[in-house]
Design a protein around this motif. Structure first.
Motif, PDB file in Angstrom:
ATOM      1  N   THR A 300       0.804  -1.224   0.000  1.00 23.55           N
ATOM      2  CA  THR A 300       0.000   0.000   0.000  1.00 23.55           C
ATOM      3  C   THR A 300       0.839   1.277   0.000  1.00 23.55           C
ATOM      4  O   THR A 300       0.309   2.362  -0.244  1.00 23.55           O
ATOM      5  CB  THR A 300      -0.935   0.036   1.222  1.00 23.55           C
ATOM      6  N   GLN A 301       2.135   1.145   0.265  1.00 19.61           N
ATOM      7  CA  GLN A 301       2.974   2.349   0.345  1.00 19.61           C
ATOM      8  C   GLN A 301       4.425   1.962   0.100  1.00 19.61           C
ATOM      9  O   GLN A 301       4.880   0.903   0.530  1.00 19.61           O
ATOM     10  CB  GLN A 301       2.829   3.005   1.724  1.00 19.61           C
ATOM     11  N   GLU A 302       5.152   2.816  -0.612  1.00 25.36           N
ATOM     12  CA  GLU A 302       6.557   2.547  -0.910  1.00 25.36           C
ATOM     13  C   GLU A 302       7.300   3.860  -1.043  1.00 25.36           C
ATOM     14  O   GLU A 302       6.854   4.764  -1.757  1.00 25.36           O
ATOM     15  CB  GLU A 302       6.668   1.734  -2.206  1.00 25.36           C
ATOM     16  N   GLN A 315       8.633  -0.263   2.578  1.00 25.63           N
ATOM     17  CA  GLN A 315       7.319  -0.673   2.091  1.00 25.63           C
ATOM     18  C   GLN A 315       6.366  -0.913   3.260  1.00 25.63           C
ATOM     19  O   GLN A 315       6.776  -1.380   4.316  1.00 25.63           O
ATOM     20  CB  GLN A 315       7.430  -1.957   1.257  1.00 25.63           C
ATOM     21  N   ARG A 316       5.102  -0.599   3.018  1.00 23.27           N
ATOM     22  CA  ARG A 316       4.053  -0.921   3.983  1.00 23.27           C
ATOM     23  C   ARG A 316       3.067  -1.870   3.297  1.00 23.27           C
ATOM     24  O   ARG A 316       2.601  -1.605   2.187  1.00 23.27           O
ATOM     25  CB  ARG A 316       3.319   0.334   4.449  1.00 23.27           C
TER      26      ARG A 316
END
Length: 319
Positions: A300-302, A315-316
């Motif tokens: 979901t996030q980087e 990363q998430r």
């Protein structure tokens, strides 16, 4: 920290490597020859001389236990050494007429000193080819391996990680073990240093010190008193969001299913309490990503970052 991976050889490959190294050690130390340690004795007899010299008055039963010999083989070994003038018997100190105490004769003591010099020189020459840090690592590793073999020999059963229970909650020594697992692997493969290991240790210590607590849990896989795998859930019952943290599995357990067992327990825990679970990792840990995605996590996030002491693409993942 949340980052983890399953690098290195599988457990089967490790077993094959250890067997190969063991065979090489047997050959290089001379155990395949008819005689050992520059003596005229067979390897088992040399070990008998060493053990009797180390424990004067030892009984034949105790000697057989140390050497892993049955009663008949022990009796033959003792009789042969006695016939060669290297060993003598005396009445047992406890007065048991069925047993006798074993002592080396003067000739036996002389032979033992010769064996000791030979073995000491052999080890000394080998250690000269290793730096001091590697020498100490070798001693620690061999001690752990020898103790593990001894425990299995005494119990008469083989250790099978898949049959052991995963324990929940803080266990003495687990904070240091988990920090060490993280520190060694991420230093070797990603260049992380003391800052990273300190961050793992301090964060985990604060978390473990608060247990038991609502929405929080820690699972450990422990062998012989050492934590070899871990996973924590740090959840907030008010927001119904959970954070998956400190998930790591020692390289020696690769392929045993321990990681999946930890993940399965953790997902059962969060499914009963939370609406969302997230974790932080970084790009390049492909095996870990595959495992996370198999349990329903997605990226979901980087973004580039240095929160772990080295530049990585953070990363998430969210489930």
């Amino acid at each position: 920290m949340d980052i983890t991976d399953y690098p290195g050889p599988s457990r089967d490959a490790t077993i094959l490597e250890l067997r190969a190294f063991s065979r090489k050690l047997v050959r290089e130390l001379g155990f395949m020859r008819a005689t050992l340690a520059d003596s005229d004795l067979a390897p088992s007899a040399v070990h008998a001389v060493i053990e009797i010299g180390a424990a004067p008055g030892i009984s034949a039963k105790a000697l057989g236990h140390i050497l892993r010999l049955d009663k008949s083989n022990t009796s033959r070994q003792v009789a042969r050494l006695e016939a060669d003038g290297l060993l003598e018997r005396a009445p047992a100190a406890n007065g048991d007429a069925r047993s006798s105490a074993l002592y080396l004769t003067d000739a036996g003591q002389k032979l033992r000193r010769k064996i000791d010099r030979y073995a000491t020189d052999q080890v000394s020459h080998a250690l000269r080819r290793m730096v001091p840090a590697d020498q100490q690592a070798l001693v620690r590793s061999l001690a752990l391996y020898a103790d593990a073999l001894a425990q299995d020999n005494q119990s008469g059963v083989s250790a099978d990680p898949s049959s052991d229970s995963i324990v929940e909650g803080y266990q003495a020594g687990c904070i240091g073990d988990i920090a060490s697992l993280h520190g060694r692997y991420y230093s070797k493969h990603w260049g992380f240093g003391a800052y990273f290991e300190q961050k793992v240790a301090t964060g985990l210590a604060a978390f473990a010190g608060a247990l038991p607590a609502e929405g929080k849990a820690l699972w450990l896989y422990v062998e012989n008193g050492r934590t070899l795998a871990s996973l924590a859930i740090d959840g907030d019952p008010h927001t119904r969001i959970a954070h998956l943290r400190w998930f790591i599995v020692d390289d020696s357990l690769r392929g045993t299913g321990i990681g999946r067992r930890l993940m399965t327990q953790a997902m059962q825990f969060v499914d009963a309490r939370f609406d969302e679970t997230y974790l932080y990792t970084f790009k390049g840990l492909d095996a870990a990503r595959h495992l996370y995605e198999s349990y329903g996590f997605h990226l979901t996030q980087e973004a580039a970052g240095t929160q772990w002491g080295a530049p990585v693409t953070e990363q998430r993942f969210t489930r």
